[in-house]
Design an enzyme around this catalytic site. Structure first.
Site, PDB file in Angstrom:
ATOM      1  N   ASN A  47      22.669 -19.586 -38.316  1.00 18.98           N
ATOM      2  CA  ASN A  47      21.606 -19.603 -39.333  1.00 18.98           C
ATOM      3  C   ASN A  47      20.798 -18.302 -39.313  1.00 18.98           C
ATOM      4  OD1 ASN A  47      22.209 -22.359 -39.976  1.00 18.98           O
ATOM      5  ND2 ASN A  47      21.134 -22.940 -38.095  1.00 18.98           N
ATOM      6  N   HIS A 133      16.438 -33.741 -42.786  1.00 13.73           N
ATOM      7  CA  HIS A 133      16.816 -33.424 -41.400  1.00 13.73           C
ATOM      8  C   HIS A 133      16.537 -34.578 -40.425  1.00 13.73           C
ATOM      9  CE1 HIS A 133      16.497 -31.146 -37.515  1.00 13.73           C
ATOM     10  NE2 HIS A 133      17.504 -30.492 -38.067  1.00 13.73           N
ATOM     11  N   GLU A 175      13.397 -31.127 -48.094  1.00  6.99           N
ATOM     12  CA  GLU A 175      13.663 -29.773 -47.624  1.00  6.99           C
ATOM     13  C   GLU A 175      13.579 -28.845 -48.832  1.00  6.99           C
ATOM     14  OE1 GLU A 175      17.192 -29.403 -45.150  1.00  6.99           O
ATOM     15  OE2 GLU A 175      16.786 -31.322 -44.203  1.00  6.99           O
ATOM     16  N   SER A 179      20.045 -28.171 -45.448  1.00  5.00           N
ATOM     17  CA  SER A 179      20.732 -27.503 -44.350  1.00  5.00           C
ATOM     18  C   SER A 179      22.245 -27.615 -44.393  1.00  5.00           C
ATOM     19  CB  SER A 179      20.216 -28.033 -43.017  1.00  5.00           C
ATOM     20  OG  SER A 179      20.427 -29.427 -42.930  1.00  5.00           O
ATOM     21  N   ASP A 204       9.920 -29.023 -45.895  1.00  2.28           N
ATOM     22  CA  ASP A 204      10.492 -28.397 -44.696  1.00  2.28           C
ATOM     23  C   ASP A 204      11.423 -27.294 -45.201  1.00  2.28           C
ATOM     24  OD1 ASP A 204      12.164 -27.662 -42.608  1.00  2.28           O
ATOM     25  OD2 ASP A 204      12.555 -29.707 -41.923  1.00  2.28           O
ATOM     26  N   HIS A 207      15.494 -23.512 -44.002  1.00  7.33           N
ATOM     27  CA  HIS A 207      16.585 -22.644 -44.472  1.00  7.33           C
ATOM     28  C   HIS A 207      16.196 -21.772 -45.670  1.00  7.33           C
ATOM     29  CE1 HIS A 207      19.533 -24.435 -41.767  1.00  7.33           C
ATOM     30  NE2 HIS A 207      18.831 -25.540 -41.947  1.00  7.33           N
ATOM     31  N   LYS A 236      15.849 -19.504 -37.524  1.00  2.79           N
ATOM     32  CA  LYS A 236      16.942 -19.269 -38.458  1.00  2.79           C
ATOM     33  C   LYS A 236      16.851 -17.842 -39.012  1.00  2.79           C
ATOM     34  CE  LYS A 236      17.700 -24.067 -38.513  1.00  2.79           C
ATOM     35  NZ  LYS A 236      17.102 -25.368 -38.748  1.00  2.79           N
TER      36      LYS A 236
HETATM   37  C1  PLP Z   1      16.917 -26.566 -37.977  1.00  5.58           C
HETATM   38  C2  PLP Z   1      16.035 -27.487 -38.722  1.00  5.58           C
HETATM   39  C3  PLP Z   1      14.912 -28.065 -38.134  1.00  5.58           C
HETATM   40  C4  PLP Z   1      14.629 -27.924 -36.675  1.00  5.58           C
HETATM   41  O1  PLP Z   1      14.119 -26.681 -36.382  1.00  5.58           O
HETATM   42  P1  PLP Z   1      14.278 -26.109 -34.900  1.00  5.58           P
HETATM   43  O2  PLP Z   1      13.267 -25.034 -34.827  1.00  5.58           O
HETATM   44  O3  PLP Z   1      15.682 -25.632 -34.793  1.00  5.58           O
HETATM   45  O4  PLP Z   1      13.991 -27.253 -33.971  1.00  5.58           O
HETATM   46  C5  PLP Z   1      14.068 -28.801 -38.922  1.00  5.58           C
HETATM   47  N1  PLP Z   1      14.325 -29.005 -40.219  1.00  5.58           N
HETATM   48  C6  PLP Z   1      15.416 -28.502 -40.814  1.00  5.58           C
HETATM   49  C7  PLP Z   1      15.652 -28.755 -42.256  1.00  5.58           C
HETATM   50  C8  PLP Z   1      16.319 -27.742 -40.078  1.00  5.58           C
HETATM   51  O5  PLP Z   1      17.416 -27.263 -40.659  1.00  5.58           O
END
Ligand code: PLP
Length: 382
Positions: A47, A133, A175, A179, A204, A207, A236
């Site tokens: 990522n 997620h 999101e 992801s 969230d 990405h 990421k």
């Molecule tokens: C990767 C991810 C997370 C978690 O984040 P980390 O910092 O890796 O724990 C949370 N939400 C989404 C949508 C993700 O892709």
């Protein structure tokens, strides 16, 4: 059934279903390559969309930070783990992303859980996209609030769930860029729906941050939406690690009072905060990373079309090739490995049953040669 029997049975079943997960120890290096044992691969699974985890300025910031302040933060931010550098990172995030406050967390997983457990009480309702997620789904399911889900990116589904809820407090969760599919949420329509129902919106953007929008501000900026809560992660596109919740001053103060993932967990190192600051500076002032990524995505899609490789509609760095069957997906990933390409097979429960896929991710660090090579290998392996 004893624990021993249950464990052995589960492992056996997973093996039979092609669902056993294993980790491989790999060494990452520049130009999107990795070493596993003695073999070198080009990888299309990370990522690290802009290649910033290998950028000299980010590495330098981390090293200098460690020399200046040591390696560990030593305590929770509520004790002695919160430094002027952490504070500066929070302020930078707040001004970059246009929120009154930012609060740092050790991971996106922790930030999502902290937020849900901080806000949700028994008469509240949480409404989330079905493909949200795992960190969020788990917290929502464990919280005392009512938890409803709507079909992926379905505005009608969300409207139905909003109409069906009688709670005074309702949090809608999505999101920005999804992801495992790489598609974007229709944030402005979702935002309008939330406003009409006085629901709060949480996005969230793990990405989207750094990758889309002006100055890499992410999906919300791109779609001109100001959610009540924004979660961004640094592991990421920013190439480091850690996360933040962006919100109003009152919500931030509330999180500082009640969020157990914040209060009872050691803060990430100040050196890491310094590295994230360096990375944000690159993301804001160097659009050429994003431009290169866009060129690579376009090139990949064009080459796949030439080869009649079935793609989804995703226009982001996440380009899934949906195969369906678990065993076949694993076999294709193995064939790619033999050809020198590291591509992760993603299987249930990470994705819905029957939709196992290769999750191909593009990065600004990939060369035209690497992308052409992958597509060539794909056309043989599929
Ligand atoms: C990767 C991810 C997370 C978690 O984040 P980390 O910092 O890796 O724990 C949370 N939400 C989404 C949508 C993700 O892709």
């Amino acid at each position: 059934m004893s624990w021993q029997q249950r464990i052995e049975k589960t492992l056996y079943q997973r093996q039979q279903q092609g669902l056993l997960r294993r980790r491989s120890a790999v060494t990452l290096s520049t130009q999107a390559t990795l070493r596993s044992g003695t073999q070198l691969f080009t990888h299309f699974s990370s990522n690290d969309y802009l290649g910033l985890s290998q950028h000299p300025s980010v590495i330098d910031a981390w090293c200098k930070g460690a020399q200046q302040w040591g390696t560990g933060a030593g305590a929770s931010g509520h004790v002695t783990g919160y430094s002027p550098t952490h504070q500066q990172l929070e302020q930078t995030l707040a001004s970059w992303l246009g929120f009154p406050r930012a609060i740092l967390f050790t991971s996106g997983f922790a930030a999502n859980q902290a937020l849900v457990f901080a806000l949700a009480e028994s008469n509240d309702t949480l409404i989330a996209d079905k493909l949200m997620h795992a960190s969020l789904q788990e917290a929502a399911a464990l919280s005392p609030a009512q938890y409803r889900r709507y079909p992926h990116n379905s505005v009608e589904g969300l409207a139905r769930q909003l109409a069906a809820t009688e709670s005074e407090n309702c949090l809608v969760i999505t999101e920005g860029v999804f992801s495992m599919d790489g598609d974007s949420a229709p944030l402005s329509t979702i935002d309008a729906l939330c406003r009409s129902k006085q629901a709060w919106l949480m996005v969230d953007d793990a990405h989207g941050i750094g990758v889309v929008g002006e100055e890499g501000r992410g999906s919300c900026a791109q779609q001109n939406v100001q959610p009540d809560i924004l979660v961004v992660t640094f592991g990421k596109a920013l190439g480091v690690g850690g996360a933040a919740i962006l919100c109003s001053d009152a919500v931030a103060q509330y999180i500082e009072q009640v969020a157990r993932h914040l209060i009872y967990s050691t803060a990430f190192p100040a050196a890491q905060a310094q590295a994230v600051l360096a990375s944000i500076d690159l993301v804001r002032h160097h659009p050429e990373f994003r431009q290169q990524l866009t060129r690579n995505i376009d090139l990949f899609r064009e080459r796949c079309r030439d080869r009649e490789i079935p793609l989804t509609d995703s226009i982001t760095a996440i380009q899934p090739i949906i195969i369906g069957d678990n065993h076949r997906t694993l076999a294709v990933a193995e064939a790619l490995k033999t050809a020198g390409y590291w591509v992760q097979a993603i299987r249930p429960p990470t994705v819905p049953v029957g939709s196992a896929r290769l999750r191909i991710t593009l990065s600004a660090a990939h060369s035209e040669l690497q992308i052409n090579g992958l597509v060539e290998a794909l056309s043989h392996a599929l």
